[in-house]
Write an enzyme that holds these catalytic residues in place. Structure first.
Site, PDB file in Angstrom:
ATOM      1  CB  VAL A 102      -0.936   0.026   1.233  1.00 32.99           C
ATOM      2  CG1 VAL A 102      -1.788   1.299   1.245  1.00 32.99           C
ATOM      3  CG2 VAL A 102      -1.825  -1.211   1.254  1.00 32.99           C
ATOM      4  CB  CYS A 103       0.988   4.221   0.453  1.00 29.04           C
ATOM      5  SG  CYS A 103       1.321   6.004   0.425  1.00 29.04           S
ATOM      6  CB  THR A 104       5.786   5.038  -0.048  1.00 27.91           C
ATOM      7  OG1 THR A 104       5.409   5.127   1.333  1.00 27.91           O
ATOM      8  CG2 THR A 104       5.446   6.341  -0.754  1.00 27.91           C
TER       9      THR A 104
END
Length: 254
Positions: A102-104
């Protein structure tokens, strides 16, 4: 029937919603067991001040069917440079049915060599950096390439969780979880998959907006030339990424 083992790898200064959003969804997956894994059994602080308690360490974690890596800013940079973390992710991902982020958190997968030749996404402010870990950016809140699933920024993790449930247990189960969580109720259950859509249109991302978001997210590292720290970590782990892509603004974050 054996349980489906879901595991989230947590580390200091992660973004808690990257973790808690999809964790809340996947905790409702039938016939599953939830594992919260960290380097040690000590509480882990998030970037919002919320402390998280691991259920397992790298040493005693069972084999996972789904491994998920949440994101963050300074926490991701440090996790990328931590050999134990990267080796754990590599080891578990070798046998997991689903390798996800998720995300970075995508950059931790990338540092582990798991995004080479893959289509992927991450937080919108950092999509231009995905080629540095061998990935091709594909626009979308959730992107699947084989058994690798990556989600965009923060709240996209909920979309990821629902789509992962749909892939594992079927659309009806995913829709039931969405209904129970009252997620995006104005579009509930239509269409079936993708289950969720943005309620409001996504704002246009100008170059100035992208730079402001990057600087905000990486602000705690600005005085340490965060772009150089990212490059050093990537080069140490991968050995062949182009430094010039990070060095865009002199002493500023990319």
């Amino acid at each position: 029937m054996s349980l489906f083992n879901v595991g989230f790898v947590i580390f200091p200064e992660l973004t808690q919603l990257d973790f808690t959003g999809p964790q809340q969804v996947l905790a409702r997956l039938p016939h599953s067991a939830m594992h919260i894994i960290a380097k040690s059994a000590a509480p882990v602080s998030s970037d919002s001040g919320l402390s998280l308690l691991p259920t397992h360490t790298f040493e005693n974690c069972p084999r996972l069917d789904l491994i998920c890596i949440p994101g963050g800013s300074s926490g991701v940079v440090r996790a990328m440079g931590d050999r134990d973390t990267i080796e754990f992710v590599q080891s578990q991902s070798a046998t997991a049915k689903y390798v996800t982020s998720v995300c970075t958190g995508a950059f931790i997968l990338g540092a582990a060599g798991l995004l080479k030749g893959r289509r992927a996404t991450t937080h919108w402010a950092f999509t231009e950096l995905l080629p540095l870990v061998g990935a091709t950016h594909e626009k979308g809140r959730v992107v699947r390439d084989g058994n690798v699933i990556t989600a965009g920024g923060v709240t996209s993790g909920i979309d990821f969780g629902l789509n992962a449930v749909a892939a594992i247990a079927g659309e009806t189960v995913a829709q039931s979880i969405q209904l129970s969580l009252e997620y995006d109720p104005t579009h509930l259950l239509t269409p079936a998959i993708p289950i969720v859509r943005l309620i409001a249109p996504k704002p246009q991302c100008s170059p100035d907006m992208r730079k402001r978001e990057q600087r905000f997210a990486m602000g705690s590292l600005a005085s340490q030339r965060c772009e150089q720290l990212l490059v050093v970590n990537l080069n140490a782990l991968q050995g062949r990424w182009d430094r010039r892509a990070f060095l865009q603004d002199g002493d500023q974050c990319p």
